[in-house]
Enzyme design. Structure first.
Site, PDB file in Angstrom:
ATOM      1  N   CYS A   1      -7.123   1.442  -0.041  1.00  0.00           N
ATOM      2  CA  CYS A   1      -7.192   0.830   1.283  1.00  0.00           C
ATOM      3  C   CYS A   1      -7.501  -0.646   1.100  1.00  0.00           C
ATOM      4  CB  CYS A   1      -8.271   1.499   2.146  1.00  0.00           C
ATOM      5  SG  CYS A   1      -8.357   0.828   3.829  1.00  0.00           S
TER       6      CYS A   1
ATOM      7  N   CYS B   1      -2.449  -0.522   8.889  1.00  0.00           N
ATOM      8  CA  CYS B   1      -1.841  -1.852   8.716  1.00  0.00           C
ATOM      9  C   CYS B   1      -0.390  -1.846   9.181  1.00  0.00           C
ATOM     10  CB  CYS B   1      -1.908  -2.284   7.256  1.00  0.00           C
ATOM     11  SG  CYS B   1      -3.565  -2.366   6.582  1.00  0.00           S
TER      12      CYS B   1
ATOM     13  N   CYS C   1       0.841  -1.205   0.000  1.00  0.00           N
ATOM     14  CA  CYS C   1       0.000   0.000   0.000  1.00  0.00           C
ATOM     15  C   CYS C   1       0.871   1.248   0.000  1.00  0.00           C
ATOM     16  CB  CYS C   1      -0.918   0.014   1.219  1.00  0.00           C
ATOM     17  SG  CYS C   1      -1.969   1.491   1.323  1.00  0.00           S
TER      18      CYS C   1
ATOM     19  N   ASP D   1     -17.435 -11.708  26.034  1.00  0.00           N
ATOM     20  CA  ASP D   1     -16.664 -11.120  24.934  1.00  0.00           C
ATOM     21  C   ASP D   1     -16.623  -9.614  25.205  1.00  0.00           C
ATOM     22  OD1 ASP D   1     -15.290 -10.621  22.628  1.00  0.00           O
ATOM     23  OD2 ASP D   1     -16.994 -10.888  21.284  1.00  0.00           O
TER      24      ASP D   1
ATOM     25  N   GLU E   1     -26.646  -6.556  27.646  1.00  0.00           N
ATOM     26  CA  GLU E   1     -25.837  -5.621  26.853  1.00  0.00           C
ATOM     27  C   GLU E   1     -26.356  -4.205  27.126  1.00  0.00           C
ATOM     28  OE1 GLU E   1     -23.677  -3.553  24.401  1.00  0.00           O
ATOM     29  OE2 GLU E   1     -23.342  -5.720  24.260  1.00  0.00           O
TER      30      GLU E   1
ATOM     31  N   GLN F   1     -18.690  -8.733  15.115  1.00  0.00           N
ATOM     32  CA  GLN F   1     -17.359  -9.246  14.785  1.00  0.00           C
ATOM     33  C   GLN F   1     -16.949  -8.726  13.416  1.00  0.00           C
ATOM     34  OE1 GLN F   1     -15.650 -10.766  17.037  1.00  0.00           O
ATOM     35  NE2 GLN F   1     -17.299 -11.165  18.491  1.00  0.00           N
TER      36      GLN F   1
ATOM     37  N   CYS G   1     -10.204  -9.579  22.486  1.00  0.00           N
ATOM     38  CA  CYS G   1      -9.416  -9.005  21.391  1.00  0.00           C
ATOM     39  C   CYS G   1      -8.201  -8.253  21.935  1.00  0.00           C
ATOM     40  CB  CYS G   1     -10.283  -8.067  20.547  1.00  0.00           C
ATOM     41  SG  CYS G   1     -10.969  -6.674  21.464  1.00  0.00           S
TER      42      CYS G   1
ATOM     43  N   CYS H   1       0.147   5.759   7.407  1.00  0.00           N
ATOM     44  CA  CYS H   1      -1.167   5.317   7.866  1.00  0.00           C
ATOM     45  C   CYS H   1      -1.071   4.405   9.087  1.00  0.00           C
ATOM     46  CB  CYS H   1      -1.892   4.601   6.731  1.00  0.00           C
ATOM     47  SG  CYS H   1      -3.569   4.107   7.142  1.00  0.00           S
TER      48      CYS H   1
ATOM     49  N   TYR I   1     -22.218  -9.043  27.542  1.00  0.00           N
ATOM     50  CA  TYR I   1     -21.816  -8.206  26.408  1.00  0.00           C
ATOM     51  C   TYR I   1     -22.318  -8.864  25.118  1.00  0.00           C
ATOM     52  CZ  TYR I   1     -18.439  -6.864  30.040  1.00  0.00           C
ATOM     53  OH  TYR I   1     -17.848  -6.498  31.221  1.00  0.00           O
TER      54      TYR I   1
END
Length: 387
Positions: A109, A34, A25, A316, A273, A226, A344, A31, A252
């Protein structure tokens, strides 16, 4: 090396050999999107495993099972792009790495889909042609702030949401862009907070949805889902291997993603939630998929999660992980026999597992799902059983 000095220090300290490649890229140098474009996927996998092993070394006999990304490019089903005024020019793109006040004007992108660049290009032309002012991050002036693009990788639907300070000709915009999207939303954010959501004042077109395995989910414009559809399928299938018991509590729960997928294994499922729109969608999604043994409630998890008689809990949480209040209740409540923990963020994941290990046995095989290739992030899964 990398823009992230923390990663550089880790690579140097652990003496990790990396295979470097030429970034594909043109915006890679600036940026913040990534981070790992300059290394091979083999190196990216090894680096992520090493990071996980370092944080989870307290688990006796630790084994890492790594699930490779199905795609390394064009895998995301949602992207939020900043729209700013910089010296009289409109820039649309992602923040420059480490600089909240600088936006990289993207001509390409590789995160969302092949025609993302066309959407951003035409959006900029639309703003200029209609004399619409982009937002100035420093002076807090201007109007158009963000564009959020959601894609149903399996439903082939696309939603484009525009976040503004005051107003926007969304009807005209939808007419000009209906060859690129099925639905459009206009949201107002007149606060000083630099966030990519707001109060929806206009919605045009189809209801947005995505399908994961055999379940379809209606997803409100700004609700969590997700972000990698293909890897979400793997997450569900791997999670199903651990399900046991009679009653499942889904903390959640969002739009009901795990609760609805796992419901067939339990007599009763209860999801909670704080996002009211997500809960409305979760209730509809249960009906949409013919799942009748679930109920969902809009409430802050910490306020409701107490004295549950559910024997299986799936969590989660956001990147900040579980609060101490939730961890204490998981430890205190002997009714809870098993916990399935998705995360995550490996740092908060490790922190929480260490605290829970006082009362729960952690299965030594931790699963990593490469939900976010080209970046330093990845999803983890742990299964815990009460001692």
């Amino acid at each position: 090396m990398f823009k992230d000095e923390k990663i550089n220090k880790f690579v140097e300290k652990e003496k990790i050999y990396l295979e470097y490649e030429k970034p594909f890229c043109k915006h890679f140098e600036k940026c913040g999107g990534c981070l790992f474009q300059n290394i091979s996927y083999k190196s990216e996998k090894e680096l992520k495993i090493k990071i996980a092993e370092k944080h989870l070394s307290f688990i006796k006999g630790l084994k890492i099972e790594f699930f490779k990304a199905k795609k390394r490019k064009f895998y995301r089903n949602r992207m939020d792009y900043s729209i700013v005024n910089k010296d009289g020019k409109i820039l649309i793109g992602l923040k420059e790495y480490g600089k909240w006040y600088e936006v990289v004007d993207l001509e390409e992108c590789y995160l969302l889909s092949e025609n993302t660049s066309e959407i951003l290009k035409r959006l900029k032309e639309f703003l200029i042609r209609n004399n619409l002012q982009a937002y100035d991050l420093i002076n807090k002036t201007g109007n158009v702030r963000y564009v959020v693009i959601r894609e149903g990788k399996n439903t082939h639907k696309r939603l484009i949401a525009i976040i503004v300070k005051e107003n926007f000709p969304i009807e005209k915009f939808s007419e000009e862009f209906r060859d690129l999207a099925n639905s459009f939303a206009l949201a107002i954010n007149d606060s000083l907070a630099d966030v990519s959501f707001g109060k929806i004042v206009k919605y045009i077109g189809e209801t947005f949805s995505e399908k994961v395995l055999d379940k379809e989910f209606i997803i409100p414009t700004f609700s969590f889902f997700q972000s990698n559809t293909e890897m979400a399928e793997v997450m569900v299938n791997e999670g199903k291997k651990f399900l046991e018991g009679k009653k499942l509590a889904d903390l959640y729960c969002g739009v009901g993603f795990f609760g609805i997928h796992f419901a067939e294994k339990f007599e009763e499922v209860y999801g909670i939630e704080i996002d009211e729109e997500a809960i409305k969608a979760a209730k509809f999604n249960a009906l949409l998929n013919g799942v009748r043994n679930v109920k969902f409630e809009t409430v802050k998890v910490e306020e409701k999660f107490k004295n549950f008689d559910y024997d299986f809990v799936v969590v989660d949480p956001p990147r900040s992980g579980l609060t101490n209040k939730i961890i204490k209740e998981l430890i205190r409540n002997k009714n809870i026999k098993h916990v399935l923990y998705y995360s995550c963020n490996v740092e908060t994941f490790a922190r929480d597992l260490q605290k829970l290990s006082k009362s729960f046995e952690i299965r030594n095989e931790i699963k990593i799902f490469d939900m976010f290739p080209l970046t330093k992030h990845f999803e983890l899964l742990a299964f815990l059983t009460r001692k």
